[in-house]
Design a protein around this motif. Structure first.
Motif, PDB file in Angstrom:
ATOM      1  N   SER A 234       0.832  -1.208   0.000  1.00 45.96           N
ATOM      2  CA  SER A 234       0.000   0.000   0.000  1.00 45.96           C
ATOM      3  C   SER A 234       0.866   1.258   0.000  1.00 45.96           C
ATOM      4  CB  SER A 234      -0.929   0.011   1.217  1.00 45.96           C
ATOM      5  OG  SER A 234      -1.958  -0.938   1.086  1.00 45.96           O
ATOM      6  N   MET A 235       1.934   1.237   0.788  1.00 42.01           N
ATOM      7  CA  MET A 235       2.829   2.393   0.829  1.00 42.01           C
ATOM      8  C   MET A 235       3.516   2.600  -0.516  1.00 42.01           C
ATOM      9  SD  MET A 235       2.669   4.019   3.669  1.00 42.01           S
ATOM     10  CE  MET A 235       4.040   5.086   3.261  1.00 42.01           C
ATOM     11  N   ARG A 236       3.935   1.515  -1.147  1.00 37.52           N
ATOM     12  CA  ARG A 236       4.612   1.639  -2.443  1.00 37.52           C
ATOM     13  C   ARG A 236       3.688   2.201  -3.497  1.00 37.52           C
ATOM     14  NH1 ARG A 236       7.995  -4.125  -2.568  1.00 37.52           N
ATOM     15  NH2 ARG A 236       9.470  -3.565  -0.910  1.00 37.52           N
ATOM     16  N   ALA A 237       2.409   1.856  -3.408  1.00 37.98           N
ATOM     17  CA  ALA A 237       1.451   2.360  -4.388  1.00 37.98           C
ATOM     18  C   ALA A 237       1.316   3.872  -4.305  1.00 37.98           C
ATOM     19  CB  ALA A 237       0.094   1.700  -4.183  1.00 37.98           C
ATOM     20  N   THR A 238       1.534   4.435  -3.119  1.00 34.06           N
ATOM     21  CA  THR A 238       1.384   5.886  -2.959  1.00 34.06           C
ATOM     22  C   THR A 238       2.439   6.663  -3.745  1.00 34.06           C
ATOM     23  OG1 THR A 238       2.800   5.989  -0.982  1.00 34.06           O
ATOM     24  CG2 THR A 238       0.447   5.591  -0.633  1.00 34.06           C
ATOM     25  N   SER A 239       3.570   6.034  -4.009  1.00 29.65           N
ATOM     26  CA  SER A 239       4.645   6.725  -4.727  1.00 29.65           C
ATOM     27  C   SER A 239       4.631   6.427  -6.230  1.00 29.65           C
ATOM     28  CB  SER A 239       6.009   6.325  -4.148  1.00 29.65           C
ATOM     29  OG  SER A 239       6.229   4.929  -4.278  1.00 29.65           O
ATOM     30  N   ALA A 240       3.636   5.656  -6.682  1.00 28.13           N
ATOM     31  CA  ALA A 240       3.587   5.270  -8.090  1.00 28.13           C
ATOM     32  C   ALA A 240       2.887   6.296  -8.972  1.00 28.13           C
ATOM     33  CB  ALA A 240       2.886   3.911  -8.230  1.00 28.13           C
ATOM     34  N   GLY A 241       2.143   7.203  -8.349  1.00 28.06           N
ATOM     35  CA  GLY A 241       1.378   8.158  -9.141  1.00 28.06           C
ATOM     36  C   GLY A 241       1.871   9.587  -9.011  1.00 28.06           C
ATOM     37  N   SER A 242       1.420  10.423  -9.920  1.00 29.60           N
ATOM     38  CA  SER A 242       1.800  11.840  -9.903  1.00 29.60           C
ATOM     39  C   SER A 242       0.886  12.668  -9.013  1.00 29.60           C
ATOM     40  CB  SER A 242       1.758  12.406 -11.332  1.00 29.60           C
ATOM     41  OG  SER A 242       0.463  12.234 -11.903  1.00 29.60           O
ATOM     42  N   GLU A 243      -0.293  12.117  -8.681  1.00 29.52           N
ATOM     43  CA  GLU A 243      -1.235  12.806  -7.815  1.00 29.52           C
ATOM     44  C   GLU A 243      -1.491  11.967  -6.562  1.00 29.52           C
ATOM     45  OE1 GLU A 243      -4.790  13.824  -9.870  1.00 29.52           O
ATOM     46  OE2 GLU A 243      -3.742  14.798 -11.532  1.00 29.52           O
ATOM     47  N   PRO A 244      -1.660  12.612  -5.419  1.00 34.90           N
ATOM     48  CA  PRO A 244      -1.876  11.865  -4.171  1.00 34.90           C
ATOM     49  C   PRO A 244      -3.258  11.235  -4.125  1.00 34.90           C
ATOM     50  CG  PRO A 244      -2.139  14.211  -3.781  1.00 34.90           C
ATOM     51  CD  PRO A 244      -1.643  14.072  -5.190  1.00 34.90           C
ATOM     52  N   TYR A 245      -3.377  10.188  -3.335  1.00 33.73           N
ATOM     53  CA  TYR A 245      -4.680   9.589  -3.094  1.00 33.73           C
ATOM     54  C   TYR A 245      -5.557  10.594  -2.331  1.00 33.73           C
ATOM     55  CZ  TYR A 245      -3.051   4.837  -4.259  1.00 33.73           C
ATOM     56  OH  TYR A 245      -2.578   3.715  -4.902  1.00 33.73           O
ATOM     57  N   PRO A 246      -6.880  10.459  -2.423  1.00 38.31           N
ATOM     58  CA  PRO A 246      -7.766  11.336  -1.650  1.00 38.31           C
ATOM     59  C   PRO A 246      -7.876  10.900  -0.197  1.00 38.31           C
ATOM     60  CG  PRO A 246      -9.061   9.829  -2.961  1.00 38.31           C
ATOM     61  CD  PRO A 246      -7.627   9.611  -3.360  1.00 38.31           C
ATOM     62  N   PHE A 247      -7.055   9.959   0.199  1.00 42.69           N
ATOM     63  CA  PHE A 247      -7.000   9.475   1.575  1.00 42.69           C
ATOM     64  C   PHE A 247      -5.544   9.374   1.992  1.00 42.69           C
ATOM     65  CE2 PHE A 247      -7.680   6.026  -1.474  1.00 42.69           C
ATOM     66  CZ  PHE A 247      -6.550   5.252  -1.305  1.00 42.69           C
ATOM     67  N   THR A 248      -5.321   9.182   3.271  1.00 39.26           N
ATOM     68  CA  THR A 248      -3.961   9.095   3.807  1.00 39.26           C
ATOM     69  C   THR A 248      -3.538   7.634   3.935  1.00 39.26           C
ATOM     70  OG1 THR A 248      -4.332  11.117   5.087  1.00 39.26           O
ATOM     71  CG2 THR A 248      -2.479   9.729   5.765  1.00 39.26           C
ATOM     72  N   VAL A 249      -2.273   7.351   3.647  1.00 41.84           N
ATOM     73  CA  VAL A 249      -1.710   6.006   3.822  1.00 41.84           C
ATOM     74  C   VAL A 249      -0.515   6.101   4.759  1.00 41.84           C
ATOM     75  CG1 VAL A 249      -0.742   3.963   2.703  1.00 41.84           C
ATOM     76  CG2 VAL A 249      -2.408   5.378   1.473  1.00 41.84           C
ATOM     77  N   VAL A 250      -0.504   5.272   5.809  1.00 41.21           N
ATOM     78  CA  VAL A 250       0.623   5.258   6.745  1.00 41.21           C
ATOM     79  C   VAL A 250       1.158   3.845   6.894  1.00 41.21           C
ATOM     80  CG1 VAL A 250      -0.192   7.260   8.034  1.00 41.21           C
ATOM     81  CG2 VAL A 250      -0.860   4.976   8.772  1.00 41.21           C
ATOM     82  N   ASN A 251       2.421   3.750   7.196  1.00 42.29           N
ATOM     83  CA  ASN A 251       3.087   2.458   7.370  1.00 42.29           C
ATOM     84  C   ASN A 251       3.213   2.134   8.859  1.00 42.29           C
ATOM     85  OD1 ASN A 251       4.694   0.199   7.347  1.00 42.29           O
ATOM     86  ND2 ASN A 251       6.460   1.163   6.372  1.00 42.29           N
TER      87      ASN A 251
END
Length: 223
Positions: free
Chosen positions: A47-64
């Motif tokens: 899940s954390m790696r997916a957050t860095s795969a896009g140019s725009e942030p998710y509309p929610f927060t992801v924490v490790n």
């Protein structure tokens, strides 16, 4: 306090991360005012790696919080004071401490599986763990069929088998095998935010149906 949903199964490849991220996306899309958090409790950190795969942030927060260990439950409780809805992406093991703690700290456990004997066997083990941690309350857990073709005989047989001696509901909503789920995750998006993909429409409907059915099971939405 927020609603905490753990997405858990002990078999790798059951789609936990994809479902966790898209569930969060569904709740955000349905109500943009919701404060939604995804907790990555798996040491693979998908899940954390997916957050860095896009140019725009998710509309929610992801924490490790994969390294939280026995403190995971306390951290979930603390974050529940800030967020309206929390989705926990659990490790693929019933023996991982994070899985046990996340289940015990959750209001609902979503167990994804496909229509195969191997998934059925592993899912039984996960449901036994849920039963030990939270009891047999039918509103505490649900099984969702993922990556399935509901028109096959195999699906019907596995579904019938899972309904036997199982205190938890099998969700009416199902998720089909669709390339769009892989495509969206690969570009750091969900099916609700991925761009230029016409096939996202039916995927949105599937995930939103699962999201709403969970709320219905919990008594937070009328059927």
């Amino acid at each position: 306090m927020s609603l905490v949903i753990a997405v858990a199964n002990q078999k790798g490849g059951s789609g936990k991360t994809t479902i966790a991220l898209n569930l969060a996306g569904a709740y955000c899309d349905d109500d943009p005012s919701l404060r939604v958090l995804v907790i990555d409790a798996d040491s693979q950190n998908s899940s954390m790696r997916a957050t860095s795969a896009g140019s725009e942030p998710y509309p929610f927060t992801v924490v490790n919080l994969a390294a939280a260990g026995s403190n995971l439950g306390r951290e979930i409780k603390r974050m529940a004071e800030t967020y309206d809805l929390i989705v926990v992406d659990c490790p693929p093991s019933v023996h991982d401490r994070n899985t046990e703690v996340a289940i015990a700290a959750s209001d609902f456990v979503l167990v994804p599986m496909d229509a195969s004997a191997l998934d059925a066997w592993s899912t039984v083990g996960m449901l036994q763990l849920v039963r030990r941690k939270v009891g047999s309350d039918a509103t505490a857990c649900g099984v969702v069929f993922n990556k399935v073709n509901t028109k096959t005989t195999g699906y019907g047989e596995v579904r019938a088998a899972m309904e036997e001696d199982n205190p938890y509901p099998i969700l009416r909503s199902t998720i089909a095998q669709r390339e769009i789920y892989k495509t969206a995750i690969g570009v750091g998006a969900t099916v609700f935010t991925v761009k230029g993909q016409r096939t996202a429409k039916v995927a949105k409907q599937e995930i939103l149906a699962v999201a709403k059915e969970i709320l219905t099971i919990k008594g937070l939405m009328e059927a």
